[in-house]
Design an enzyme around this catalytic site. Structure first.
Site, PDB file in Angstrom:
ATOM      1  N   HIS A  17     -48.145 -49.242  46.929  1.00 63.81           N
ATOM      2  CA  HIS A  17     -47.752 -50.649  46.924  1.00 63.81           C
ATOM      3  C   HIS A  17     -48.505 -51.402  48.020  1.00 63.81           C
ATOM      4  CE1 HIS A  17     -45.326 -49.911  50.442  1.00 63.81           C
ATOM      5  NE2 HIS A  17     -44.519 -49.076  49.801  1.00 63.81           N
ATOM      6  N   HIS A  20     -48.847 -49.824  51.580  1.00 62.17           N
ATOM      7  CA  HIS A  20     -49.864 -48.768  51.662  1.00 62.17           C
ATOM      8  C   HIS A  20     -51.266 -49.394  51.678  1.00 62.17           C
ATOM      9  CE1 HIS A  20     -46.678 -46.569  49.118  1.00 62.17           C
ATOM     10  NE2 HIS A  20     -46.619 -46.010  50.319  1.00 62.17           N
ATOM     11  N   CYS A 125     -28.731 -36.980  56.477  1.00 64.48           N
ATOM     12  CA  CYS A 125     -29.019 -37.959  55.418  1.00 64.48           C
ATOM     13  C   CYS A 125     -30.133 -37.404  54.546  1.00 64.48           C
ATOM     14  CB  CYS A 125     -29.427 -39.314  55.991  1.00 64.48           C
ATOM     15  SG  CYS A 125     -29.964 -40.456  54.696  1.00 64.48           S
ATOM     16  N   CYS A 128     -33.262 -39.712  54.474  1.00 60.56           N
ATOM     17  CA  CYS A 128     -34.109 -39.614  55.671  1.00 60.56           C
ATOM     18  C   CYS A 128     -34.674 -38.200  55.841  1.00 60.56           C
ATOM     19  CB  CYS A 128     -33.331 -39.971  56.923  1.00 60.56           C
ATOM     20  SG  CYS A 128     -32.758 -41.666  56.983  1.00 60.56           S
ATOM     21  N   CYS A 142     -25.897 -44.389  56.765  1.00 62.27           N
ATOM     22  CA  CYS A 142     -27.301 -44.509  57.160  1.00 62.27           C
ATOM     23  C   CYS A 142     -27.752 -45.935  56.854  1.00 62.27           C
ATOM     24  CB  CYS A 142     -28.157 -43.515  56.381  1.00 62.27           C
ATOM     25  SG  CYS A 142     -29.910 -43.910  56.473  1.00 62.27           S
ATOM     26  N   HIS A 145     -30.394 -46.060  53.979  1.00 57.46           N
ATOM     27  CA  HIS A 145     -30.086 -45.596  52.622  1.00 57.46           C
ATOM     28  C   HIS A 145     -28.698 -45.994  52.138  1.00 57.46           C
ATOM     29  CE1 HIS A 145     -33.466 -43.060  53.913  1.00 57.46           C
ATOM     30  NE2 HIS A 145     -33.858 -43.310  52.699  1.00 57.46           N
ATOM     31  N   LYS A 294     -37.491 -58.081  52.338  1.00 53.94           N
ATOM     32  CA  LYS A 294     -38.344 -56.915  52.470  1.00 53.94           C
ATOM     33  C   LYS A 294     -38.660 -56.400  51.067  1.00 53.94           C
ATOM     34  CE  LYS A 294     -38.487 -52.365  54.473  1.00 53.94           C
ATOM     35  NZ  LYS A 294     -37.804 -51.238  55.038  1.00 53.94           N
ATOM     36  N   LYS A 297     -38.090 -51.076  46.201  1.00 49.74           N
ATOM     37  CA  LYS A 297     -38.017 -50.686  44.809  1.00 49.74           C
ATOM     38  C   LYS A 297     -36.708 -51.188  44.183  1.00 49.74           C
ATOM     39  CE  LYS A 297     -39.105 -46.283  42.668  1.00 49.74           C
ATOM     40  NZ  LYS A 297     -39.216 -44.864  43.007  1.00 49.74           N
TER      41      LYS A 297
HETATM   42 ZN   LIG Z   1     -31.103 -42.217  55.479  1.00 46.50          ZN
END
Ligand SMILES: [Zn+2]
Length: 640
Positions: A17, A20, A125, A128, A142, A145, A294, A297
């Protein structure tokens, strides 16, 4: 000087994306720049292919992890050439040579007592792929996530990271440029004020098998970060390779801020334990936000590099991203902003300067570079501006301030556009007595364009080639030998170029990625709520308004006013207009632009300066855009 430049190896749980692409464009641009300065450069990128998230993604796609990583890794490898990115090495962490290097290093670190076995209970997590501390949780979840981590107790191997904490603090303090920009250096130092915990570097095979087995205990595979960071050594042939001894001490890593901690803390302490000097520099950049949010996805607002290239071309995408982001800070991406850069900076400023100049040399000088006569003040001023541009450009490129380097180049592009208007070569050409003057003007223009073509090579390689070919330059570009004034040989032949940049229609722009909040057309027709005659004017009334195209030849700030710029325009006669645009435009950004003015407005005094006319501009959601014409016209042309 040798330089070794790396991007992170990208995790293949997602397709390439914008984020990157930006990191890799920065690496490629810096690499081309160092080569332009005469350096030998090694540039490496690649893909990170182990870990739990890969297994999950493969399961989601209904294929084996191996099939999955092959597929996504290939997508990365195939994306980079589309953006004119040319890495010397593309490494994969599933390469056998990398697996061997990681195992050798683990054994070495284990043998010297920096890895120990212990039991650990903590909150894990899966997103992570690591244990989180209580402090990191937000409302028990988290923050990245949005799930509560699972309490897990397991036996694992640990790397004695804490042992190297003081060494790392000292190293950062003694090497101010080790982590740049400074805000990230400060962030790391502030993190290091707390005691550093040891790093869990294994995962039991009961939980995960898709990883590199520990050489000293096959019931475990290696934690993905301990595996991934070592790619920087594998790629240059650690420990015995010739490239390793040559390039390791000059390694410069480029990363986004989300992976600061592994690169600024895990990695240097690992290197110290291995017995190696740390890398030379870590360059950290911010995020690209899409509109106000931000890119992610789950929000469905992911921008794909291949689609951007298809819509705008590689050079425009590279220019836009490097010009728009101040390295280290977050920046916003919108298709509108990209389109404006394309039409204004590229098609209008650079493209027009180049085609105007070469067309005039073809028409009035038989397509040959004339010899310059005696320069006047105005010529010396252009030459000095071009030479200052080279100095500023080098200084800013050295410090990853790509936006400022490009701003310095565009200042000279504006200056050169103004130089054309001031010298009016089309008038000089009418008078045989002014031949020497005309030749001088052409020589100074072409020489300025040659220097500009040198500076844009790292950012827009294809455009630089087109410019060099049109200017009849055969040799490879080189900043060390070609950045001096007067190298263009008189009598050499120029060729008329095709347009460097097409001007894109704002209404018909191609779609890049999903529809975005900022993607509204630049102008919308709003039906009036009360379309009675009182809102309409007659044609005769309209005819009273003298609308003309004016070319801005000079602009300066007005003291004590944040809002006003004093503009000198040609329409076609010279006049002064005071415009309330200073909050949105720097003086150097408007010089050379053609705008639409109301030419017969009664003069008025603003901050003591008489203003003869009004520049038309468009206000849109708190920003302001100057009116423009779609192709260069003679200043003073009537708008009707
Ligand atoms: Zn996480």
């Amino acid at each position: 000087m040798d330089t070794y430049i790396t991007t992170p190896i990208f995790y293949v749980n997602a397709q390439p994306h914008l984020g990157h692409a930006f990191t890799t464009i920065v690496a490629d641009t810096y690499c081309r720049y160092r080569r332009l300065c005469g350096d030998e450069v090694m540039f490496q990128t690649g893909t990170d292919e182990h870990g739990e998230k890969i297994v999950q993604a493969a399961q989601g796609a209904g294929v084996s992890p191996r099939e999955y990583v092959d597929r996504i890794s290939l997508m990365f490898r195939e994306t980079w050439p589309l953006l004119a990115i040319k890495p010397d090495n593309f490494i994969r962490t599933t390469d056998p040579v990398h697996i061997k290097t990681v195992q050798d290093i683990l054994q070495k670190v284990y043998n010297q007592g920096d890895i120990y076995f212990s039991e650990y209970s903590g909150l894990y997590c899966r997103g992570c792929e690591r244990f989180l501390t209580e402090k990191e949780l937000v409302d028990g979840k988290c923050p990245d996530h949005q799930v509560a981590p699972e309490p897990i107790t397991e036996q694992n191997y640990f790397f004695r990271m804490s042992k190297y904490q003081q060494w790392l603090i000292d190293h950062i303090n003694n090497h101010p440029e080790f982590i740049t920009p400074e805000r990230y250096r400060n962030e790391v130092l502030s993190f290091l004020k707390e005691p550093l915990e040891d790093l869990c570097i294994s995962r039991p095979t009961s939980r995960l098998t898709w990883g590199i087995p520990l050489p000293f205990d096959d019931r475990f595979v290696t934690y993905v970060w301990f595996d991934a960071l070592i790619n920087y050594l594998t790629g240059i042939g650690y420990p015995g390779g010739e490239n390793f001894s040559r390039y390791w001490a000059v390694a410069e890593h480029i990363i986004a801020k989300d992976i600061l901690k592994p690169h600024a803390i895990y990695w240097p302490t690992m290197l110290c334990s291995i017995g190696l000097v740390p890398y030379k520099k870590l360059h950290v950049h911010g995020y690209w936000n899409i509109g106000e949010t931000k890119m992610s996805k789950s929000l469905g607002n992911v921008v794909r590099p291949a689609e951007m290239v298809e819509a705008y071309g590689a050079d425009t995408v590279r220019y836009f991203l490097l010009r728009e982001m101040s390295f280290g800070l977050d920046s916003g991406y919108s298709a509108d902003a990209l389109l404006i850069r394309q039409n204004s900076d590229l098609a209008n400023d650079l493209g027009n300067l180049f085609s105007r100049s070469l067309t005039m040399v073809a028409k009035f000088a038989g397509s040959r570079v004339p010899a310059a006569g005696t320069p006047t003040e105005i010529d010396r001023e252009l030459r000095d501006a071009a030479m200052t541009m080279i100095d500023t450009y080098r200084r800013e490129m050295d410090h990853f301030a790509f936006n400022r380097a490009l701003a310095a180049v565009w200042e000279v592009i504006s200056r050169a556009n103004k130089y054309i208007v001031e010298n009016a070569p089309w008038d000089l050409a009418k008078d045989a007595d002014k031949r020497e003057r005309l030749d001088t003007v052409f020589y100074y223009l072409l020489e300025t364009l040659r220097l500009i073509s040198l500076t844009i090579e790292p950012v827009m390689p294809a455009t630089a080639v087109k410019m060099r070919q049109a200017l009849g330059l055969g040799h490879e570009p080189d900043l060390t030998t070609q950045a001096t004034w007067g190298l263009l040989a008189p009598q050499s032949v120029i060729t008329l170029p095709e347009a460097l940049f097409p001007r894109l229609d704002t209404g018909k722009k191609k779609k890049t990625g999903p529809a975005q909040a900022g993607d509204k057309p630049l102008k919308t027709m709003t039906p009036t709520e009360n379309p009675e005659d009182e809102n309409l004017i007659s044609f005769d009334e309209f005819k009273k308004i003298d609308l003309r195209v004016a070319e801005i030849v000079a602009a300066e700030k007005i003291k004590k006013s944040d809002r006003l710029l004093k503009l000198t325009v040609m329409a076609p006669e010279e006049r002064t207009i005071v415009a309330g645009i200073a909050e949105f435009y720097e003086p150097e950004q408007v010089v050379g632009k053609q705008v639409i003015i109301v030419a017969n407005l009664k003069p008025t005094k603003l901050m003591g300066i008489a203003s003869h006319g009004m520049v038309l501009a468009i206000k849109d959601k708190g920003s302001l855009s100057l009116s423009a014409v779609s192709s260069q016209v003679t200043p003073g042309s009537k708008v009707s």
